[in-house]
Design a protein around this motif. Structure first.
Motif, mmCIF file in Angstrom:
data_model
loop_
_atom_site.group_PDB
_atom_site.id
_atom_site.type_symbol
_atom_site.label_atom_id
_atom_site.label_comp_id
_atom_site.label_asym_id
_atom_site.label_seq_id
_atom_site.Cartn_x
_atom_site.Cartn_y
_atom_site.Cartn_z
ATOM 1 N N SER A 95 0.837 -1.202 0.000
ATOM 2 C CA SER A 95 0.000 0.000 0.000
ATOM 3 C C SER A 95 0.869 1.247 0.000
ATOM 4 O O SER A 95 2.074 1.194 0.280
ATOM 5 C CB SER A 95 -0.900 0.026 1.245
ATOM 6 O OG SER A 95 -0.114 0.168 2.420
ATOM 7 N N THR A 96 0.235 2.373 -0.322
ATOM 8 C CA THR A 96 0.910 3.667 -0.268
ATOM 9 C C THR A 96 1.440 3.941 1.140
ATOM 10 O O THR A 96 2.565 4.426 1.306
ATOM 11 C CB THR A 96 -0.067 4.788 -0.672
ATOM 12 O OG1 THR A 96 -0.458 4.590 -2.028
ATOM 13 C CG2 THR A 96 0.579 6.158 -0.532
ATOM 14 N N GLU A 97 0.624 3.622 2.136
ATOM 15 C CA GLU A 97 1.028 3.867 3.521
ATOM 16 C C GLU A 97 2.312 3.109 3.866
ATOM 17 O O GLU A 97 3.195 3.646 4.547
ATOM 18 C CB GLU A 97 -0.090 3.463 4.481
ATOM 19 C CG GLU A 97 -1.303 4.386 4.459
ATOM 20 C CD GLU A 97 -2.147 4.238 3.197
ATOM 21 O OE1 GLU A 97 -2.047 3.182 2.529
ATOM 22 O OE2 GLU A 97 -2.899 5.183 2.870
ATOM 23 N N GLU A 98 2.412 1.871 3.413
ATOM 24 C CA GLU A 98 3.616 1.080 3.691
ATOM 25 C C GLU A 98 4.851 1.719 3.076
ATOM 26 O O GLU A 98 5.919 1.741 3.685
ATOM 27 C CB GLU A 98 3.453 -0.352 3.163
ATOM 28 C CG GLU A 98 2.657 -1.270 4.068
ATOM 29 C CD GLU A 98 2.813 -2.723 3.683
ATOM 30 O OE1 GLU A 98 3.740 -3.057 2.897
ATOM 31 O OE2 GLU A 98 2.010 -3.545 4.152
ATOM 32 N N VAL A 99 4.702 2.238 1.855
ATOM 33 C CA VAL A 99 5.829 2.898 1.192
ATOM 34 C C VAL A 99 6.237 4.142 1.963
ATOM 35 O O VAL A 99 7.411 4.332 2.317
ATOM 36 C CB VAL A 99 5.480 3.271 -0.268
ATOM 37 C CG1 VAL A 99 6.597 4.117 -0.881
ATOM 38 C CG2 VAL A 99 5.256 2.025 -1.106
ATOM 39 N N LEU A 100 5.262 5.018 2.242
ATOM 40 C CA LEU A 100 5.562 6.303 2.864
ATOM 41 C C LEU A 100 6.091 6.158 4.292
ATOM 42 O O LEU A 100 6.821 7.035 4.777
ATOM 43 C CB LEU A 100 4.311 7.186 2.861
ATOM 44 C CG LEU A 100 3.781 7.576 1.474
ATOM 45 C CD1 LEU A 100 2.521 8.421 1.621
ATOM 46 C CD2 LEU A 100 4.823 8.316 0.659
ATOM 47 N N GLU A 101 5.743 5.068 4.962
ATOM 48 C CA GLU A 101 6.192 4.853 6.335
ATOM 49 C C GLU A 101 7.448 3.988 6.434
ATOM 50 O O GLU A 101 7.944 3.744 7.538
ATOM 51 C CB GLU A 101 5.058 4.204 7.145
ATOM 52 C CG GLU A 101 3.853 5.122 7.328
ATOM 53 C CD GLU A 101 2.669 4.412 7.974
ATOM 54 O OE1 GLU A 101 2.832 3.219 8.331
ATOM 55 O OE2 GLU A 101 1.605 5.045 8.098
ATOM 56 N N SER A 102 7.974 3.570 5.290
ATOM 57 C CA SER A 102 9.119 2.661 5.299
ATOM 58 C C SER A 102 10.432 3.405 5.549
ATOM 59 O O SER A 102 10.578 4.587 5.228
ATOM 60 C CB SER A 102 9.214 1.906 3.969
ATOM 61 O OG SER A 102 9.563 2.789 2.913
ATOM 62 N N ALA A 103 11.393 2.680 6.103
ATOM 63 C CA ALA A 103 12.731 3.233 6.317
ATOM 64 C C ALA A 103 13.403 3.543 4.986
ATOM 65 O O ALA A 103 14.154 4.519 4.868
ATOM 66 C CB ALA A 103 13.571 2.256 7.130
ATOM 67 N N ALA A 104 13.141 2.719 3.963
ATOM 68 C CA ALA A 104 13.747 2.929 2.644
ATOM 69 C C ALA A 104 13.292 4.255 2.036
ATOM 70 O O ALA A 104 14.094 4.991 1.450
ATOM 71 C CB ALA A 104 13.388 1.776 1.709
ATOM 72 N N PHE A 105 12.003 4.557 2.190
ATOM 73 C CA PHE A 105 11.479 5.819 1.666
ATOM 74 C C PHE A 105 12.107 7.005 2.388
ATOM 75 O O PHE A 105 12.527 7.988 1.763
ATOM 76 C CB PHE A 105 9.959 5.858 1.813
ATOM 77 C CG PHE A 105 9.328 7.110 1.268
ATOM 78 C CD1 PHE A 105 9.029 7.225 -0.075
ATOM 79 C CD2 PHE A 105 9.042 8.181 2.103
ATOM 80 C CE1 PHE A 105 8.449 8.374 -0.587
ATOM 81 C CE2 PHE A 105 8.463 9.343 1.609
ATOM 82 C CZ PHE A 105 8.169 9.437 0.258
#
Length: 262
Positions: free
Chosen positions: A229-239
């Motif tokens: 999901s978008t949320e997973e991307v935006l909350e990830s350490a990689a992002f």
């Protein structure tokens, strides 16, 4: 296969006058077919200048740009552009704004209205076909602009700060909508923005330009895979790491540009 190839591109404004401005110098870039590439950098670094040269709106001082293997000499239907300030015709309805490019291509009325309605539905504006721009919010106007550009089916989509005039909430919604549309249509996209977070979220690669004269400082891979999901991307350490890396690099160029350009 690259859809856009720029080789040793240089642009000088007012070359024959007393104070010429070297805007872009020795820029080389390849954008692959169906790739989403964002360009970031300090104000005045030539981001939009490069985009407008790809569009065919500006002449090159030196170097060459090819789209799909053909030298860019003028604007053409193979390239569609979306501007920051919508550029809609205020006297035309949503439907007539979207059919405008199709009219220019001499497509019969029934067919162009069918195409236009399909794209109006794609940007979730069904029911607003007969509204005028003055009756729409900023986000809705930008949806119309995107629908109008996609309707004539360009191979390359050029976007110049398309969400820059929107409030933060609307901007976030439009970013998600753009990715959804792009995943279905898979156009080659060149996207100019001042917003590093936006660039990292949207693009497969982010091009960082130097302070004027604009050169390519580095290109960072920002494609995220495996997130649900978008949320997973935006909350990830990689992002967070990519955003910090690119912002740090851009900030160095902002400091070099000084108060007038930065």
């Amino acid at each position: 296969m690259a859809d856009i190839v720029a080789r040793n591109v240089r642009k000088i404004y007012n070359p024959d006058k007393r104070y010429p401005v070297l805007a872009i110098d020795e820029v080389s870039l390849e954008v692959r077919e169906n790739e989403f590439v964002a360009i970031v950098g300090p104000s005045g670094c030539g981001k939009s200048t490069l985009l407008y040269m790809v569009a065919g709106f500006l002449d090159l001082t030196a170097g060459e740009i090819k789209v799909n293997g053909k030298p860019v000499e003028a604007p053409g239907p193979d390239r569609g552009i979306v501007f920051q300030h919508f550029a809609l015709f205020p006297w035309k309805t949503v439907l007539r704004n979207v059919t405008y490019g199709l009219e220019e291509q001499k497509i019969p009325k029934a067919e162009r209205e069918k195409i236009a309605r399909k794209h109006i539905d794609m940007v979730k504006l069904t029911g607003f076909e007969h509204h005028y721009p003055s009756q729409l919010s900023g986000g809705m106007k930008q949806r119309v602009a995107i629908a109008r550009t996609l309707a004539f089916d360009p191979e390359v989509l050029l976007m110049d700060e398309p969400f820059g005039a929107l409030d933060a909430q609307t901007r976030g919604v439009m970013q998600e909508e753009l990715l959804s549309i792009w995943s279905k249509r898979k156009k080659t996209v060149l996207f100019v923005t001042h917003d590093v977070r936006e660039a990292v979220y949207l693009a497969d690669r982010v091009v960082i330009m130097t302070a004027r004269p604009g050169r390519i400082k580095e290109i960072v891979d920002t494609k995220f895979a495996g997130y649900k999901s978008t949320e997973e991307v935006l909350e990830s350490a990689a992002f967070a790491q990519k955003t910090h890396q690119i912002w740090k690099s851009v900030r160095e160029e902002v400091d070099k540009a000084g108060p007038l350009d930065g």
